[in-house]
Motif scaffolding. Structure first.
Motif, PDB file in Angstrom:
ATOM      1  N   LYS A  46       0.830  -1.204   0.000  1.00  0.00           N
ATOM      2  CA  LYS A  46       0.000   0.000   0.000  1.00  0.00           C
ATOM      3  C   LYS A  46       0.869   1.261   0.000  1.00  0.00           C
ATOM      4  CE  LYS A  46      -2.911   2.750   3.054  1.00  0.00           C
ATOM      5  NZ  LYS A  46      -3.539   2.843   4.397  1.00  0.00           N
ATOM      6  N   TYR A  49       2.686   1.607  -3.350  1.00  0.00           N
ATOM      7  CA  TYR A  49       1.739   2.029  -4.390  1.00  0.00           C
ATOM      8  C   TYR A  49       1.374   3.504  -4.239  1.00  0.00           C
ATOM      9  CZ  TYR A  49      -2.669   2.169  -7.039  1.00  0.00           C
ATOM     10  OH  TYR A  49      -3.674   2.500  -7.911  1.00  0.00           O
ATOM     11  N   LYS A  55       2.135   3.760 -11.160  1.00  0.00           N
ATOM     12  CA  LYS A  55       1.399   2.800 -10.336  1.00  0.00           C
ATOM     13  C   LYS A  55       1.669   1.341 -10.708  1.00  0.00           C
ATOM     14  CE  LYS A  55      -0.413   6.002  -7.840  1.00  0.00           C
ATOM     15  NZ  LYS A  55       0.107   6.222  -6.471  1.00  0.00           N
ATOM     16  N   SER A  56       2.590   1.103 -11.638  1.00  0.00           N
ATOM     17  CA  SER A  56       3.086  -0.258 -11.862  1.00  0.00           C
ATOM     18  C   SER A  56       4.316  -0.435 -10.982  1.00  0.00           C
ATOM     19  CB  SER A  56       3.457  -0.476 -13.332  1.00  0.00           C
ATOM     20  OG  SER A  56       2.307  -0.449 -14.154  1.00  0.00           O
ATOM     21  N   SER A 266      -6.934   1.019  -6.514  1.00  0.00           N
ATOM     22  CA  SER A 266      -6.552   1.696  -5.262  1.00  0.00           C
ATOM     23  C   SER A 266      -7.402   1.212  -4.102  1.00  0.00           C
ATOM     24  CB  SER A 266      -6.657   3.217  -5.414  1.00  0.00           C
ATOM     25  OG  SER A 266      -7.985   3.601  -5.747  1.00  0.00           O
ATOM     26  N   VAL A 269      -6.117  -2.281  -3.124  1.00  0.00           N
ATOM     27  CA  VAL A 269      -4.853  -2.145  -2.396  1.00  0.00           C
ATOM     28  C   VAL A 269      -5.113  -1.730  -0.951  1.00  0.00           C
ATOM     29  CG1 VAL A 269      -2.729  -0.775  -2.225  1.00  0.00           C
ATOM     30  CG2 VAL A 269      -3.436  -1.706  -4.433  1.00  0.00           C
ATOM     31  N   LEU A 382      -3.660  -6.337  -9.279  1.00  0.00           N
ATOM     32  CA  LEU A 382      -2.679  -6.657  -8.248  1.00  0.00           C
ATOM     33  C   LEU A 382      -2.220  -8.093  -8.465  1.00  0.00           C
ATOM     34  CD1 LEU A 382      -3.006  -5.832  -4.467  1.00  0.00           C
ATOM     35  CD2 LEU A 382      -2.480  -8.164  -5.141  1.00  0.00           C
ATOM     36  N   THR A 396       1.693  -4.244  -8.368  1.00  0.00           N
ATOM     37  CA  THR A 396       0.526  -3.818  -9.131  1.00  0.00           C
ATOM     38  C   THR A 396       0.960  -3.506 -10.556  1.00  0.00           C
ATOM     39  OG1 THR A 396       0.860  -1.514  -8.411  1.00  0.00           O
ATOM     40  CG2 THR A 396      -0.695  -2.862  -7.140  1.00  0.00           C
TER      41      THR A 396
END
Length: 399
Positions: A46, A49, A55-56, A266, A269, A382, A396
Motif C-alpha cells: 500500500k 503504491y 502505479k506499476s 486503489s 490495495v 494486483l 501492481t
C-alpha cells in the motif's frame, strides 16, 4: 554512532515451459507465520503504491522483512520492538526462530529456480560482534571485509554480488552516492525466482488488445490467452475476482487479483492492506468450468527508498537509534535502505499442448460442460507470488 547500509535485490521471471506432464495441485497449508508475512507485505505494498508516481510497482516485502529480522539480532529495546511489531511476531524469540528457519529453508532450495542469499560486508576498520556472527550463520549469510572509504569499489563489489546472484538481471542497484564512506557495515539480501508455468500459454495466441488505463483511456497491449480449468474466487469483500496460476516448481503460484471496477485498484490495495490477501487465497477452488483468461505480458522494475517507506509502516528507529549488537567498536544506525526489484511475465518457450491432470469436474454422459468463465485482465490489477502461504513478491500493474 556508526552507520550501516541495507540493500535488497529481488527479481522474478515467470515464463511458460515446454515440458508438460501429469500435474496435481499441491495441498497448501496456512500458518500464523504466513498470515503475519501476508499482512506486513500488503501494508508495505500500500505505501509503495501510494508513494509511486508510476502505479506499476513490484517489491519483495519478504526480502525486506528477512533483512529487518537479521538486523534485529543486533538491536534492542524500542528499536527491536518496532521490527517485531511490523513483522507480526509475539516477541523477538518467535521472530528469530521463524525467519532463521525460513532463511535456511529457502537457502537450501534448488538455485536453478530460487536463490535467497544474504551477505554482510563489514568495514576493515571494524569487527562484528560474536552474537551477530552467529546470527549471520543462522541466516546463511557470508561475511566479508570491504573498504567503504573507496565508495566506487564498495558499490562495484555489492553490484557484482547482486549480478552474480540474479543471473545479471539486477546488476547495478547500488551507486556511489548510496555509500557512506564512514559506514561500518552493509547488510544485503537477494531473492531471485525463475518460474515456469504449468499452464501453457501459446505464443501464437498472444494478440494486441485493449487495456483500460481508466474509464476514459486505453492502450493496446500484447495479451496472452488461455482456456483452462483454474482455481478461481470472487471476493465481495475486496470487490475483485482472483485466479491462481501454478508454477512447475512445487508450491509456487501467482495470484492475480482483478478489481471489479476499471478504476478499482486503489480500493483493492487499501483493503488488502487492512485484511491481507491469504483469507481470500485460501477460499479459492476449482472454478467449475474452464476459465477463459486474457492477461497482458508485462515487465516492471522498481527502485524503492526504504528510508521513506519503512517509517510509513512503523519502522523508523533503525534510521536514528543505534543498534549495539552488530559492531564491537560502536553502535550503528541505518544510513541508507534501498531495494531494487524486477519482474517479467510472458509466454516464452511455450508450445501448444494438453495440460494433463489439472482439475476434474463431475459430468455425466448427458451433461454439457458449463460455459467458460471470462477472466479478462484488461485493466489495472494486483499480483502476488507465493510459496505455499509465504508471500515472496507482490506488486501492481497499471499500464
Amino acid at each position: 554512532m556508526g552507520t550501516i547500509i541495507l540493500v535488497l535485490m529481488a527479481t522474478m521471471a515467470g515464463v511458460a515451459h515446454s515440458r508438460f506432464g501429469d500435474y496435481t495441485f499441491p495441498s497448501y497449508t496456512r500458518s500464523p507465520l504466513g498470515d503475519s508475512v501476508d499482512i506486513a507485505s500488503m501494508k508495505f505494498l500500500k505505501e509503495t503504491y501510494n508513494s509511486a508516481a508510476d502505479k506499476s510497482v513490484v517489491s519483495s516485502p519478504f526480502g525486506i522483512m528477512s533483512l529487518l529480522a537479521f538486523y534485529a539480532a543486533g538491536a534492542e529495546g524500542a528499536n527491536r520492538d518496532e521490527i517485531v511489531r511490523f513483522l507480526g511476531a509475539s516477541d523477538y524469540k518467535q521472530l528469530e526462530a521463524s525467519y532463521e528457519s525460513l532463511s535456511q529453508r529457502y537457502a537450501s532450495m534448488d538455485r536453478s529456480y530460487l536463490t535467497v542469499a544474504n551477505k554482510v560486508f563489514v568495514s576493515d576498520k571494524y569487527t562484528l560482534r560474536d552474537q551477530f556472527k552467529y546470527a549471520a550463520s543462522a541466516y546463511r549469510s557470508d561475511v566479508e571485509n570491504l573498504n567503504f572509504e573507496n565508495t566506487k569499489l564498495a558499490a562495484d563489489t555489492m553490484n557484482q554480488w547482486s549480478a552474480s546472484n540474479t543471473n545479471g538481471k539486477i546488476s547495478s542497484p547500488v551507486s556511489e552516492s548510496d555509500i557512506d564512506p564512514a559506514a561500518a557495515a552493509a547488510l544485503l539480501n537477494v531473492i531471485f525466482f525463475q518460474g515456469h508455468w504449468h499452464v501453457p500459454f501459446n505464443a501464437s495466441e498472444t494478440k494486441e488488445k485493449e487495456f483500460h488505463l481508466d474509464r476514459s483511456n486505453s492502450v493496446k497491449k500484447p495479451m496472452m490467452h488461455l482456456l483452462q480449468s483454474l482455481f478461481y474466487y470472487e471476493s465481495a469483500e475486496l470487490g475483485a475476482k482472483m485466479i491462481e496460476l501454478p508454477y512447475k516448481e512445487s508450491q509456487f503460484r501467482m495470484i492475480v487479483v482483478l478489481p471489479d471496477e476499471v478504476d478499482g485498484l486503489s480500493s483493492v490495495v487499501e483493503k488488502v492492506a487492512q485484511r491481507g490477501l491469504l483469507e481470500d487465497v485460501f477460499k479459492m477452488g476449482p472454478a467449475g468450468a474452464d476459465v477463459k483468461l486474457d492477461m497482458p505480458k508485462f515487465e516492471i522494475k522498481s527502485k524503492l527508498n526504504l528510508n521513506e517507506l519503512l517509517p510509513k509502516v512503523g519502522v523508523s528507529r533503525i534510521f536514528s537509534e543505534a543498534a549495539p549488537g552488530i559492531i564491537k567498536e560502536q553502535g550503528v544506525a541505518v544510513s541508507r535502505g534501498l531495494q531494487e526489484a524486477f519482474i517479467k511475465v510472458d509466454e516464452e518457450g511455450a508450445t501448444a499442448g494438453a495440460f494433463t491432470g489439472l482439475i476434474m469436474v463431475f459430468t455425466s454422459s448427458n451433461s454439457r460442460p458449463p460455459p467458460p468463465i471470462s477472466f479478462k485482465v484488461d485493466h489495472p490489477f494486483l499480483f502476488a507470488i507465493l510459496h505455499n502461504d509465504i508471500v515472496l513478491f507482490t506488486g501492481t500493474y497499471a499500464h
